[in-house]
Design an enzyme around this catalytic site. Structure first.
Site, PDB file in Angstrom:
ATOM      1  N   PRO A  63       0.824  -1.216   0.000  1.00 54.26           N
ATOM      2  CA  PRO A  63       0.000   0.000   0.000  1.00 54.26           C
ATOM      3  C   PRO A  63       0.855   1.262   0.000  1.00 54.26           C
ATOM      4  O   PRO A  63       2.011   1.255   0.453  1.00 54.26           O
ATOM      5  CB  PRO A  63      -0.824  -0.116   1.289  1.00 54.26           C
ATOM      6  N   ASP A  64       0.278   2.328  -0.510  1.00 46.92           N
ATOM      7  CA  ASP A  64       0.956   3.625  -0.567  1.00 46.92           C
ATOM      8  C   ASP A  64       0.830   4.315   0.787  1.00 46.92           C
ATOM      9  O   ASP A  64       0.167   5.332   0.933  1.00 46.92           O
ATOM     10  CB  ASP A  64       0.340   4.474  -1.687  1.00 46.92           C
ATOM     11  N   GLU A  65       1.499   3.730   1.784  1.00 47.18           N
ATOM     12  CA  GLU A  65       1.336   4.191   3.163  1.00 47.18           C
ATOM     13  C   GLU A  65       2.654   4.127   3.930  1.00 47.18           C
ATOM     14  O   GLU A  65       2.740   3.528   5.006  1.00 47.18           O
ATOM     15  CB  GLU A  65       0.260   3.358   3.880  1.00 47.18           C
ATOM     16  N   LYS A 126       1.623   8.246   6.279  1.00 46.28           N
ATOM     17  CA  LYS A 126       0.842   8.930   5.258  1.00 46.28           C
ATOM     18  C   LYS A 126      -0.183   7.994   4.635  1.00 46.28           C
ATOM     19  O   LYS A 126      -0.161   6.770   4.850  1.00 46.28           O
ATOM     20  CB  LYS A 126       1.757   9.475   4.170  1.00 46.28           C
ATOM     21  N   ASN A 128      -2.379   7.858   0.565  1.00 48.35           N
ATOM     22  CA  ASN A 128      -2.393   8.494  -0.744  1.00 48.35           C
ATOM     23  C   ASN A 128      -3.274   9.741  -0.710  1.00 48.35           C
ATOM     24  O   ASN A 128      -4.305   9.771  -0.039  1.00 48.35           O
ATOM     25  CB  ASN A 128      -2.901   7.510  -1.803  1.00 48.35           C
TER      26      ASN A 128
END
Length: 292
Positions: A63-65, A126, A128
């Site tokens: 994941p974009d995390e 964070k 996205n």
């Protein structure tokens, strides 16, 4: 401190960005996470490559995390650099949310060949910017300033540092976003990016109209693709980053080819447009030839 970035590419990119700001003819960067994407970008005449946190995360199945580390990004930078002589801008997200981690990101990525680094003020961890299942939060302004200083020390004077604020993404006002951007410019950012998910483009144009600092302005027009490059340049943007369009195009094309095969049992049917095998070979070896 050992800095392996090609100083000619980095310094030329810095000069070209300044020229773009003064002439209102913005540079064009496009997302590339593979040698094939880099080759396509160079053939299409893009001025720079963008190593997107979203694209690299997607390619690695995470994941974009804040899951990516410096090595994940550095491997991509090396592959792009050996393929085409374009400046590489790396999206380091919030660089791990600390000055010490930002220093490591900057040092490792500069040694890998990055010409520019983009640091955002999202709180760790964070999400996205376009997520609806989670909400982005802002980090303290002071933290980003400390991170910028750490990155400058590790990356040296030639590497371009872009400071990105997520203030508008988090629902803040344009005044808050501009204030944060101004502080980051004063703290040493070479360019600033006020990110927006407003699909009308009004926020982006309002940002450019209100920006009065000498530091170049960068935009990522993912949410407002109807604003063309010329319009963005006239508004005052010096760099437009098309962050994930090639990956989205590739995903759509792969699905179309796979669906056609499922329906017909062949990759030769309608709606399937495959590159030649020789075209694939020439991504890494321009002199290669193939019988297919």
């Amino acid at each position: 401190m050992i800095i392996n970035v090609d100083e000619t590419i980095a310094s030329s990119f810095r000069q070209n960005l300044a020229r773009a700001a003064s002439t209102r003819q913005p540079l064009r960067a496009v997302g590339a996470t593979s040698a094939a994407a880099a080759r396509v970008a160079a053939e299409a005449g893009f001025d720079a490559l963008w190593v997107s946190g979203l694209e690299v995360s997607t390619a690695l199945g995470v994941p974009d995390e804040n899951v990516l580390g410096p090595r994940d990004l550095a491997d991509v930078v090396v592959a792009l650099g050996r393929t085409v002589p374009l400046p590489v801008i790396v999206d380091v997200d919030n660089a791990g949310g600390a000055a010490a981690t930002a220093r490591r990101f900057a040092g490792d990525l500069t040694r890998a060949g990055a010409a520019a680094l983009c640091l955002e003020d999202s709180a760790y961890p964070k999400c996205n910017s376009f997520s609806v299942h989670r909400s982005q939060r802002l980090a303290p302004v002071e933290l980003l300033c400390d991170q910028l200083a750490a990155m400058r020390g590790a990356a040296g004077p030639d590497t371009l540092l872009i400071a990105r604020t997520e203030a508008l993404i988090c629902g803040g006002s344009l005044a808050e976003a501009l204030e944060r951007a101004s502080v980051y410019a004063a703290a040493g950012a070479d360019a600033v990016l006020v990110h927006s998910k407003d699909s009308t483009g009004a926020q982006a144009l309002g940002t450019a109209a209100a920006w009065a600092e000498p530091v170049p302005l960068v935009t990522v027009p993912t949410a407002f693709p109807q604003l063309g490059l010329q319009q963005l340049g006239q508004a005052g943007f010096a760099l437009a980053i098309y962050a994930n369009q090639l990956s989205r195009a590739a995903l759509a094309a792969m699905r179309m080819a796979a669906d056609a095969f499922r329906a017909t049992g062949s990759f030769t049917g309608p709606g399937v447009d495959l590159a030649d095998v020789g075209d694939l070979l020439r991504v890494a070896d321009p002199a290669a030839r193939a019988c297919l």
